[in-house]
Design a protein around this motif. Structure first.
Motif, PDB file in Angstrom:
ATOM      1  N   PRO A   1      -4.182   1.447  -2.460  1.00 54.86           N
ATOM      2  CA  PRO A   1      -4.095   0.078  -2.552  1.00 54.86           C
ATOM      3  C   PRO A   1      -2.716  -0.291  -3.513  1.00 54.86           C
ATOM      4  CG  PRO A   1      -5.778   0.722  -4.274  1.00 54.86           C
ATOM      5  CD  PRO A   1      -5.547   1.881  -3.428  1.00 54.86           C
ATOM      6  N   PRO A   2      -2.043  -1.416  -3.239  1.00 56.49           N
ATOM      7  CA  PRO A   2      -0.953  -1.842  -4.039  1.00 56.49           C
ATOM      8  C   PRO A   2      -1.101  -1.566  -5.437  1.00 56.49           C
ATOM      9  CG  PRO A   2      -1.109  -3.315  -2.217  1.00 56.49           C
ATOM     10  CD  PRO A   2      -2.336  -2.239  -2.092  1.00 56.49           C
ATOM     11  N   ALA A   3      -0.195  -1.234  -6.143  1.00 60.96           N
ATOM     12  CA  ALA A   3      -0.378  -0.805  -7.659  1.00 60.96           C
ATOM     13  C   ALA A   3      -0.719  -2.272  -8.366  1.00 60.96           C
ATOM     14  CB  ALA A   3       1.083  -0.481  -8.377  1.00 60.96           C
TER      15      ALA A   3
ATOM     16  N   GLU B   1       0.839  -1.352  -0.076  1.00 65.89           N
ATOM     17  CA  GLU B   1      -0.060  -0.095   0.089  1.00 65.89           C
ATOM     18  C   GLU B   1       0.862   1.269   0.143  1.00 65.89           C
ATOM     19  OE1 GLU B   1      -2.382   1.866   3.456  1.00 65.89           O
ATOM     20  OE2 GLU B   1      -3.617   0.583   2.566  1.00 65.89           O
ATOM     21  N   LEU B   2       0.525   2.390  -0.871  1.00 62.74           N
ATOM     22  CA  LEU B   2       1.178   3.438  -0.945  1.00 62.74           C
ATOM     23  C   LEU B   2       0.374   4.638  -0.205  1.00 62.74           C
ATOM     24  CD1 LEU B   2       2.726   3.276  -4.522  1.00 62.74           C
ATOM     25  CD2 LEU B   2       3.586   2.587  -2.426  1.00 62.74           C
ATOM     26  N   ILE B   3       1.203   5.527   0.422  1.00 63.45           N
ATOM     27  CA  ILE B   3       0.708   6.766   0.935  1.00 63.45           C
ATOM     28  C   ILE B   3       1.094   7.920  -0.040  1.00 63.45           C
ATOM     29  CG2 ILE B   3       0.596   8.443   2.969  1.00 63.45           C
ATOM     30  CD1 ILE B   3       1.141   5.834   4.460  1.00 63.45           C
ATOM     31  N   ILE B   4       0.513   8.812  -0.703  1.00 63.26           N
ATOM     32  CA  ILE B   4       0.796   9.437  -1.763  1.00 63.26           C
ATOM     33  C   ILE B   4       0.350  11.098  -1.041  1.00 63.26           C
ATOM     34  CG2 ILE B   4       0.894  10.297  -4.111  1.00 63.26           C
ATOM     35  CD1 ILE B   4       0.415   7.471  -4.853  1.00 63.26           C
TER      36      ILE B   4
ATOM     37  N   ARG C   1      10.554  10.510  -1.768  1.00 62.01           N
ATOM     38  CA  ARG C   1      10.106   9.060  -1.520  1.00 62.01           C
ATOM     39  C   ARG C   1      10.719   8.186  -0.159  1.00 62.01           C
ATOM     40  NH1 ARG C   1      11.135   3.275  -4.384  1.00 62.01           N
ATOM     41  NH2 ARG C   1       9.897   2.024  -2.916  1.00 62.01           N
ATOM     42  N   PHE C   2       9.784   8.102   0.913  1.00 64.06           N
ATOM     43  CA  PHE C   2      10.312   7.511   2.081  1.00 64.06           C
ATOM     44  C   PHE C   2       9.702   5.960   2.124  1.00 64.06           C
ATOM     45  CE2 PHE C   2      10.073  11.868   2.397  1.00 64.06           C
ATOM     46  CZ  PHE C   2      11.253  12.240   2.483  1.00 64.06           C
ATOM     47  N   SER C   3      10.272   5.002   1.639  1.00 58.88           N
ATOM     48  CA  SER C   3       9.794   3.639   1.693  1.00 58.88           C
ATOM     49  C   SER C   3       8.554   3.653   0.730  1.00 58.88           C
ATOM     50  CB  SER C   3       9.622   3.097   2.794  1.00 58.88           C
ATOM     51  OG  SER C   3       9.109   1.615   2.778  1.00 58.88           O
ATOM     52  N   THR C   4       7.445   3.520   1.504  1.00 64.27           N
ATOM     53  CA  THR C   4       6.026   3.408   0.840  1.00 64.27           C
ATOM     54  C   THR C   4       5.391   4.747   0.873  1.00 64.27           C
ATOM     55  OG1 THR C   4       5.095   2.424   2.752  1.00 64.27           O
ATOM     56  CG2 THR C   4       5.750   1.044   0.697  1.00 64.27           C
TER      57      THR C   4
ATOM     58  N   LEU D   1       3.179   6.510 -11.548  1.00 64.55           N
ATOM     59  CA  LEU D   1       2.500   5.605 -10.920  1.00 64.55           C
ATOM     60  C   LEU D   1       1.568   6.501  -9.754  1.00 64.55           C
ATOM     61  CD1 LEU D   1       1.773   2.782  -9.739  1.00 64.55           C
ATOM     62  CD2 LEU D   1       4.013   3.038  -8.549  1.00 64.55           C
ATOM     63  N   CYS D   2       2.070   7.261  -9.218  1.00 64.45           N
ATOM     64  CA  CYS D   2       1.211   8.077  -8.289  1.00 64.45           C
ATOM     65  C   CYS D   2       0.193   8.866  -9.061  1.00 64.45           C
ATOM     66  CB  CYS D   2       2.092   9.229  -7.488  1.00 64.45           C
ATOM     67  SG  CYS D   2       3.481   8.643  -6.638  1.00 64.45           S
ATOM     68  N   ILE D   3       0.344   9.366 -10.238  1.00 60.33           N
ATOM     69  CA  ILE D   3      -0.828   9.957 -10.983  1.00 60.33           C
ATOM     70  C   ILE D   3      -1.837   9.057 -11.198  1.00 60.33           C
ATOM     71  CG2 ILE D   3      -1.260  11.139 -13.189  1.00 60.33           C
ATOM     72  CD1 ILE D   3       0.161  13.119 -10.939  1.00 60.33           C
ATOM     73  N   ALA D   4      -1.077   7.635 -11.747  1.00 59.58           N
ATOM     74  CA  ALA D   4      -2.243   6.587 -12.263  1.00 59.58           C
ATOM     75  C   ALA D   4      -3.136   6.427 -11.050  1.00 59.58           C
ATOM     76  CB  ALA D   4      -1.437   5.583 -12.663  1.00 59.58           C
ATOM     77  N   LEU D   5      -2.523   6.396  -9.626  1.00 61.52           N
ATOM     78  CA  LEU D   5      -3.522   6.092  -8.661  1.00 61.52           C
ATOM     79  C   LEU D   5      -4.300   6.826  -8.484  1.00 61.52           C
ATOM     80  CD1 LEU D   5      -0.622   4.117  -6.681  1.00 61.52           C
ATOM     81  CD2 LEU D   5      -2.707   2.961  -7.519  1.00 61.52           C
ATOM     82  N   GLN D   6      -3.825   8.345  -8.327  1.00 64.80           N
ATOM     83  CA  GLN D   6      -4.974   9.426  -8.119  1.00 64.80           C
ATOM     84  C   GLN D   6      -5.985   9.435  -9.175  1.00 64.80           C
ATOM     85  OE1 GLN D   6      -1.800  12.520  -8.024  1.00 64.80           O
ATOM     86  NE2 GLN D   6      -1.464  12.243  -5.859  1.00 64.80           N
ATOM     87  N   CYS D   7      -5.775   9.142 -10.385  1.00 64.12           N
ATOM     88  CA  CYS D   7      -6.644   9.451 -11.262  1.00 64.12           C
ATOM     89  C   CYS D   7      -7.629   8.167 -11.174  1.00 64.12           C
ATOM     90  CB  CYS D   7      -5.993   9.348 -12.815  1.00 64.12           C
ATOM     91  SG  CYS D   7      -7.092   9.449 -13.978  1.00 64.12           S
TER      92      CYS D   7
END
Length: 544
Positions: free
Chosen positions: A379-381, A370-373, A472-475, A534-540
């Motif tokens: 959720p995981p990519a 799981e990522l924190i953006i 980036r700090f880990s996740t 990847l961050c943008i993809a998840l936010q979208c």
């Protein structure tokens, strides 16, 4: 980088860098009254360029921030300018000077900064000039954007195009002797050169307001991918394109040469092609082809580095809507499955990405955890791509297929401001070329719409040009992507003049997310860009 040194090579005396705001006038008359910036200020004939907010100030800071000589960086802003636009915290020596009245000229800005400057030597630096060259000695110098003279070819006289190093006393003398209220930095340099010798240095500046100088540095308005090579012959009006991916180049060549008559005006003309036979027994493939040279900046350049009023952006998107309408009418539309554009491409690229990430310990967690953006949980990519794949299976069935461009992002749209003309480059003929029963160039019109949208609303052009900060700090990831000050105006113009009510908002988000996810392995040689996408993809995919 070498700092300011004295004649013996030691640390030099104190100096001040005055960052001049990039001002110019709208071409074609004053902007319409309804043109306002995101800060709510009504537009005026003079404007702040978007590059004058974050990108250029950061670039100037990088040139001078680590200089060992004592110095200060002065940045004058209007009284109602948003302080958050200026990353003064990124440079130790910046002083933000807020004027009591609107700064309307170079003279006004210089006189205001001179009252605040605390050193005897000055470097006058227009913050729309991006260059790795800068003065290294405190001596009278002018850094030019053009070898031939003070004025860059095709420049308007009210646009600054040089960097000046001079004494405070000399500048005060020029401003006193020349009472012209609209004196430019170029004219100041000319006046300084009359009173004392000045070294003239060609700096290779990237002048974001001068189409000729900028186009010269970025490939005359056309940029290419890593596997492509473009050679320009402007005197002959030609461009030669070669590629390591001969199959893709053959597809593009076939697309351009088979265009219906009514669509040919939207693309550069192909003059001739050169073929090669790399596989015995198979037809030869295109090794290169020559096409018409189009000397327009791309919409990517206009979006990132220049300024268009809201009415101009509305005209741009209205013109693009007309082009897509001509695409729709070129062939009889048909219905079919568009899986090759969405779910099949996503699955193929997911496997590529997974295989690569498992060889890169630092990036495997981006897929599996799981990522924190920017403080929000996602959720995981790998799970997100599974959910996206299921959603695409529904959206890609029984699509209305028509003639499309196939990669309608800002970088592939050239725009002539004076004539309000658009030219499209780099179409994708490969995707549909080998699909049984499909005419070359056929595809889902929503794919073109989403390509535009990922430039308009999700910062694609800023990311591929490294105009973002990522920690980036880990996740846990913090991501800030550059956007021009009128980004909301541009997004609104896209929805009103191009998209209309032709696509549901949730479908637009899902299909656009699939573009970003599918691009991830293509950017694995630049992991910071891949992580940002990847961050943008998840936010979208998971909007707030």
């Amino acid at each position: 980088m070498t700092g300011i040194m004295d004649e013996l090579g030691a640390v030099g005396p104190p100096f001040s860098v005055i960052a001049l705001p990039p001002r110019s006038r709208y071409s074609g008359g004053d902007p319409p009254l309804d043109d306002v910036s995101d800060s709510g200020r009504p537009a005026e004939p003079w404007f702040w360029l978007p590059l004058g907010s974050r990108l250029s100030i950061h670039a100037v800071a990088e040139l001078f921030d680590n200089d060992p000589s004592p110095h200060e960086m002065l940045l004058a802003v209007d009284p109602n300018e948003q302080e958050s636009l200026y990353p003064v915290y990124q440079a130790r020596h910046w002083r933000l000077l807020r004027s009591r009245e609107r700064l309307r000229s170079t003279r006004h800005c210089l006189e205001f900064c001179l009252d605040e400057a605390q050193t005897d030597w000055l470097i006058l630096y227009p913050i729309h000039l991006l260059t790795t060259r800068r003065p290294t000695r405190l001596s009278p110098e002018v850094f030019l954007t053009d070898e031939g003279g003070y004025h860059t070819k095709g420049m308007r006289s009210d646009v600054e195009s040089c960097i000046v190093s001079c004494s405070r006393k000399a500048l005060q003398t020029v401003l006193t002797d020349c009472q012209a209220p609209d004196i430019s930095l170029i004219q100041i340099a000319e006046q300084l050169a009359q009173s004392e010798p000045m070294d003239r240095i060609s700096s290779g500046c990237l002048d974001c307001l001068a189409p000729d100088s900028r186009n010269e540095l970025c490939g005359l308005g056309i940029t290419s991918r890593d596997f492509n090579r473009l050679e320009f012959f402007p005197s002959q009006g030609l461009v030669r394109k070669t590629s390591q991916d001969t199959a893709r180049l053959s597809g593009e060549m076939a697309y351009l040469t088979s265009l219906p008559d009514e669509l040919q005006k939207f693309f550069p003309s192909v003059v001739m092609c050169e073929e090669t036979s790399t596989h015995p027994g198979l037809p030869p493939e295109v090794a290169s082809f020559w096409m018409e040279y189009i000397p327009f900046p791309s919409l990517s350049e206009w979006y990132l580095y220049r300024k268009l009023s809201s009415s101009r952006w509305m005209e741009v998107f209205s013109s693009l809507a007309e082009i897509c309408s001509a695409f729709r009418n070129a062939y009889e539309p048909c219905h079919g499955d568009a899986a090759w554009l969405y779910s099949e491409k996503l699955e193929f690229r997911r496997r590529e990405l997974t295989a690569w990430c498992y060889t890169q310990p630092d990036h495997e967690s981006l897929l599996t955890r799981e990522l924190i953006i920017n403080g929000r949980h996602y959720p995981p990519a790998s799970m997100a791509m599974e959910e996206l794949h299921s959603a695409l299976l529904h959206l890609e069935k029984d699509c209305q297929l028509q003639f499309v461009h196939g990669d309608l992002c800002f970088n592939n749209i050239l725009f002539d401001f004076e004539q309000m003309r658009l030219k499209l480059i780099d179409p994708r003929g490969l995707d549909s070329k080998f699909r049984s029963g499909y005419r070359l160039g056929l595809g889902d019109w929503r794919y073109d719409a989403c390509k535009l949208y990922h430039s308009v609303a999700w910062g694609y052009d800023a990311i591929v040009n490294d105009l973002f900060t990522l920690n980036r700090f880990s996740t846990e990831i913090e991501l800030q992507v550059y956007s021009p000050c009128n980004a909301k105006v541009i997004t609104r113009a896209f929805h009103e003049c191009f998209l209309g009510d032709r696509m549901h908002g949730s479908d637009l988000s899902v299909l656009t997310a699939s573009l970003f996810f599918s691009m991830l392995p293509l950017h694995r040689t630049k992991p910071h860009q891949m992580t940002a996408m990847l961050c943008i993809a998840l936010q979208c995919l998971y909007p707030a």
